[in-house]
Design a protein around this motif. Structure first.
Motif, PDB file in Angstrom:
ATOM      1  N   ALA A 167      15.088  82.390  31.286  1.00 49.98           N
ATOM      2  CA  ALA A 167      16.034  83.504  31.207  1.00 49.98           C
ATOM      3  C   ALA A 167      15.761  84.518  32.308  1.00 49.98           C
ATOM      4  CB  ALA A 167      15.961  84.163  29.838  1.00 49.98           C
ATOM      5  N   ARG A 168      14.482  84.816  32.543  1.00 55.67           N
ATOM      6  CA  ARG A 168      14.129  85.799  33.577  1.00 55.67           C
ATOM      7  C   ARG A 168      14.447  85.273  34.973  1.00 55.67           C
ATOM      8  NH1 ARG A 168       9.710  86.629  29.968  1.00 55.67           N
ATOM      9  NH2 ARG A 168       8.377  85.227  31.182  1.00 55.67           N
ATOM     10  N   SER A 169      14.152  84.004  35.237  1.00 58.82           N
ATOM     11  CA  SER A 169      14.430  83.446  36.561  1.00 58.82           C
ATOM     12  C   SER A 169      15.939  83.343  36.802  1.00 58.82           C
ATOM     13  CB  SER A 169      13.770  82.071  36.713  1.00 58.82           C
ATOM     14  OG  SER A 169      14.310  81.137  35.794  1.00 58.82           O
ATOM     15  N   THR A 170      16.685  82.969  35.752  1.00 57.30           N
ATOM     16  CA  THR A 170      18.140  82.906  35.885  1.00 57.30           C
ATOM     17  C   THR A 170      18.719  84.290  36.131  1.00 57.30           C
ATOM     18  OG1 THR A 170      18.271  80.968  34.436  1.00 57.30           O
ATOM     19  CG2 THR A 170      20.292  82.240  34.742  1.00 57.30           C
ATOM     20  N   GLY A 171      18.216  85.290  35.396  1.00 58.89           N
ATOM     21  CA  GLY A 171      18.689  86.658  35.581  1.00 58.89           C
ATOM     22  C   GLY A 171      18.428  87.155  36.992  1.00 58.89           C
ATOM     23  N   ALA A 172      17.243  86.864  37.527  1.00 58.19           N
ATOM     24  CA  ALA A 172      16.912  87.298  38.889  1.00 58.19           C
ATOM     25  C   ALA A 172      17.824  86.614  39.908  1.00 58.19           C
ATOM     26  CB  ALA A 172      15.453  86.984  39.194  1.00 58.19           C
ATOM     27  N   HIS A 173      18.127  85.334  39.682  1.00 62.27           N
ATOM     28  CA  HIS A 173      19.009  84.599  40.590  1.00 62.27           C
ATOM     29  C   HIS A 173      20.424  85.184  40.573  1.00 62.27           C
ATOM     30  CE1 HIS A 173      20.989  81.302  42.649  1.00 62.27           C
ATOM     31  NE2 HIS A 173      21.785  81.141  41.599  1.00 62.27           N
ATOM     32  N   LEU A 174      20.934  85.472  39.376  1.00 61.00           N
ATOM     33  CA  LEU A 174      22.289  86.029  39.264  1.00 61.00           C
ATOM     34  C   LEU A 174      22.344  87.437  39.852  1.00 61.00           C
ATOM     35  CD1 LEU A 174      23.212  84.826  35.654  1.00 61.00           C
ATOM     36  CD2 LEU A 174      23.920  83.826  37.840  1.00 61.00           C
ATOM     37  N   ALA A 175      21.276  88.213  39.668  1.00 61.52           N
ATOM     38  CA  ALA A 175      21.231  89.568  40.230  1.00 61.52           C
ATOM     39  C   ALA A 175      21.279  89.517  41.758  1.00 61.52           C
ATOM     40  CB  ALA A 175      19.985  90.292  39.753  1.00 61.52           C
ATOM     41  N   ALA A 176      20.597  88.522  42.342  1.00 57.82           N
ATOM     42  CA  ALA A 176      20.564  88.409  43.801  1.00 57.82           C
ATOM     43  C   ALA A 176      21.952  88.164  44.367  1.00 57.82           C
ATOM     44  CB  ALA A 176      19.622  87.281  44.213  1.00 57.82           C
ATOM     45  N   ARG A 177      22.821  87.499  43.593  1.00 60.39           N
ATOM     46  CA  ARG A 177      24.197  87.277  44.049  1.00 60.39           C
ATOM     47  C   ARG A 177      24.949  88.582  44.206  1.00 60.39           C
ATOM     48  NH1 ARG A 177      26.622  82.283  40.430  1.00 60.39           N
ATOM     49  NH2 ARG A 177      25.204  80.636  41.144  1.00 60.39           N
ATOM     50  N   LEU A 178      24.513  89.598  43.488  1.00 61.63           N
ATOM     51  CA  LEU A 178      25.134  90.919  43.575  1.00 61.63           C
ATOM     52  C   LEU A 178      24.304  91.874  44.428  1.00 61.63           C
ATOM     53  CD1 LEU A 178      26.212  91.266  39.832  1.00 61.63           C
ATOM     54  CD2 LEU A 178      27.718  90.827  41.783  1.00 61.63           C
ATOM     55  N   ALA A 179      23.438  91.287  45.284  1.00 63.62           N
ATOM     56  CA  ALA A 179      22.592  92.074  46.197  1.00 63.62           C
ATOM     57  C   ALA A 179      21.721  93.067  45.443  1.00 63.62           C
ATOM     58  CB  ALA A 179      23.460  92.779  47.238  1.00 63.62           C
ATOM     59  N   TRP A 180      21.118  92.619  44.343  1.00 61.77           N
ATOM     60  CA  TRP A 180      20.268  93.485  43.528  1.00 61.77           C
ATOM     61  C   TRP A 180      18.986  92.748  43.178  1.00 61.77           C
ATOM     62  CZ3 TRP A 180      20.540  93.629  37.626  1.00 61.77           C
ATOM     63  CH2 TRP A 180      19.597  94.554  37.118  1.00 61.77           C
ATOM     64  N   ARG A 181      17.861  93.388  43.409  1.00 63.29           N
ATOM     65  CA  ARG A 181      16.564  92.852  43.025  1.00 63.29           C
ATOM     66  C   ARG A 181      15.944  93.824  42.020  1.00 63.29           C
ATOM     67  NH1 ARG A 181      12.328  91.208  47.565  1.00 63.29           N
ATOM     68  NH2 ARG A 181      13.947  89.607  47.845  1.00 63.29           N
ATOM     69  N   PRO A 182      15.953  93.497  40.721  1.00 69.76           N
ATOM     70  CA  PRO A 182      15.434  94.420  39.708  1.00 69.76           C
ATOM     71  C   PRO A 182      13.966  94.760  39.920  1.00 69.76           C
ATOM     72  CG  PRO A 182      16.692  92.629  38.693  1.00 69.76           C
ATOM     73  CD  PRO A 182      16.496  92.251  40.125  1.00 69.76           C
ATOM     74  N   GLU A 183      13.633  96.029  39.749  1.00 72.24           N
ATOM     75  CA  GLU A 183      12.241  96.476  39.796  1.00 72.24           C
ATOM     76  C   GLU A 183      11.571  96.155  38.462  1.00 72.24           C
ATOM     77  OE1 GLU A 183      10.666  97.652  42.333  1.00 72.24           O
ATOM     78  OE2 GLU A 183      12.399  97.805  43.679  1.00 72.24           O
ATOM     79  N   PRO A 184      10.365  95.595  38.485  1.00 75.06           N
ATOM     80  CA  PRO A 184       9.721  95.120  37.248  1.00 75.06           C
ATOM     81  C   PRO A 184       9.595  96.176  36.152  1.00 75.06           C
ATOM     82  CG  PRO A 184       8.523  94.352  39.187  1.00 75.06           C
ATOM     83  CD  PRO A 184       9.540  95.336  39.669  1.00 75.06           C
ATOM     84  N   ASP A 185       9.276  97.423  36.517  1.00 79.90           N
ATOM     85  CA  ASP A 185       8.987  98.446  35.509  1.00 79.90           C
ATOM     86  C   ASP A 185      10.121  99.467  35.352  1.00 79.90           C
ATOM     87  OD1 ASP A 185       6.438  97.327  35.059  1.00 79.90           O
ATOM     88  OD2 ASP A 185       5.632  98.418  36.798  1.00 79.90           O
ATOM     89  N   GLN A 186      11.247  99.228  35.978  1.00 76.50           N
ATOM     90  CA  GLN A 186      12.342 100.200  35.922  1.00 76.50           C
ATOM     91  C   GLN A 186      13.218  99.948  34.697  1.00 76.50           C
ATOM     92  OE1 GLN A 186      15.172 100.153  39.210  1.00 76.50           O
ATOM     93  NE2 GLN A 186      15.232 102.397  39.194  1.00 76.50           N
ATOM     94  N   ARG A 187      13.372 100.968  33.863  1.00 81.41           N
ATOM     95  CA  ARG A 187      14.179 100.837  32.656  1.00 81.41           C
ATOM     96  C   ARG A 187      15.654 101.038  32.979  1.00 81.41           C
ATOM     97  NH1 ARG A 187      10.749 103.239  27.619  1.00 81.41           N
ATOM     98  NH2 ARG A 187       8.694 102.544  28.317  1.00 81.41           N
ATOM     99  N   ALA A 188      16.489 100.505  32.115  1.00 80.92           N
ATOM    100  CA  ALA A 188      17.931 100.569  32.360  1.00 80.92           C
ATOM    101  C   ALA A 188      18.427 101.995  32.475  1.00 80.92           C
ATOM    102  CB  ALA A 188      18.677  99.838  31.249  1.00 80.92           C
ATOM    103  N   GLN A 189      17.837 102.919  31.727  1.00 78.74           N
ATOM    104  CA  GLN A 189      18.288 104.305  31.768  1.00 78.74           C
ATOM    105  C   GLN A 189      17.977 104.975  33.112  1.00 78.74           C
ATOM    106  OE1 GLN A 189      16.205 105.974  28.482  1.00 78.74           O
ATOM    107  NE2 GLN A 189      14.212 106.025  29.496  1.00 78.74           N
ATOM    108  N   GLN A 190      17.117 104.355  33.915  1.00 79.75           N
ATOM    109  CA  GLN A 190      16.785 104.884  35.233  1.00 79.75           C
ATOM    110  C   GLN A 190      17.672 104.308  36.336  1.00 79.75           C
ATOM    111  OE1 GLN A 190      12.653 103.530  34.828  1.00 79.75           O
ATOM    112  NE2 GLN A 190      11.975 105.665  34.935  1.00 79.75           N
TER     113      GLN A 190
END
Length: 266
Positions: free
Chosen positions: A168-191
């Protein structure tokens, strides 16, 4: 002269009829207002964006591709009332695999309510809804938990779909990259910014590889580059045989779709 006035003048100079140029200008200004951003910051110089927009509109909306697949969503005579007031009635729509449908109309005409009915989250008061079993729904607001990181969202939503955490995490990271986004490991959604939080919503909607995607104005807060990336992804879903229904108020989005359902005409 303001940015919208220069943009409209450039459209007219490039051969766009004045009524259509005015509608495109209103549409573009509304998008900037929703993002609380100056049009110049969101779109760049008006003469360049006018040319860019016309180049996009000149691309055929439906390119050569495989024939439409099986029916994945069907609405027949669907109606909804709130407190004895009819929001809409007798809605009919059929979307097959490999097709994109847009739902348009003025604010308050029931676009989001109709999408929730399509997703099975709200019951219609009349009519019949048939949908495929695997559905991805991306709401306009909400859909994420502010105290969770992106990876925690991927794990949670993946578990609901029977996907093991690592995948799930690897798939999420792959899909995020399609939208030019690399999630920060410790960043919460509210940030996250509004646009990035909407990217998270999109990834969560696609995480379990649904056959039908229901998207409620999913580009809120996107900059122009991400907005273009989004529509490229919609075309990729269509080419893969998925069905997509997107609620939009942007006129130039309609060049990208196969069906348009206008609730404002009812």
């Amino acid at each position: 002269m303001t940015w919208p006035m220069r943009f409209q003048a450039e459209l007219v100079r490039l051969g766009v009829p004045e009524p259509r140029a005015r509608r495109l200008t209103e549409d573009t200004s509304a998008q900037a207002a929703e993002n609380a951003t100056d049009p110049a910051d969101l779109f760049g110089p008006p003469h360049l964006y006018a040319r860019h927009l016309l180049a996009e509109l000149a691309v055929p909306a439906v390119t050569e591709r495989h024939p439409a697949g099986p029916v994945l969503l069907s609405l027949a005579g669907v109606g909804k009332r709130f407190r004895r007031r009819a929001v809409f009635h007798n809605i009919n729509l059929t979307v097959r695999g490999g097709e994109v449908a847009a739902v348009v109309g003025a604010n308050g005409c029931g676009k989001s309510t109709l999408l929730r009915i399509c997703a099975g989250l709200t019951r219609p008061d009349s009519g019949e809804v048939r949908r495929t079993r695997r559905v991805g729904y991306v709401p306009q607001d909400g859909g994420t938990a502010g105290w969770l990181t992106a990876d925690e969202h991927f794990t949670l939503f993946g578990a609901a779909a029977g996907v093991v955490p690592r995948r799930a995490r690897s798939t999420g990271a792959h899909l995020a990259a399609r939208l030019a986004w690399r999630p920060e490991p410790d960043q919460r959604a509210q940030q996250l910014s509004g646009g990035t939080r909407q990217k998270l919503n999109l990834v969560l909607g696609e995480l379990h590889a649904p056959d039908l995607l229901l998207l409620d104005e999913p580009y809120q807060g996107f900059d122009q580059g991400t907005y273009v990336d989004f529509w490229r992804q919609v075309h990729a879903w269509r080419d893969a045989g998925r069905a997509v229904v997107v609620v939009t108020h942007l006129l130039h989005d309609l060049t990208n779709v196969d069906h348009v359902l206008d609730l404002g005409e009812r």
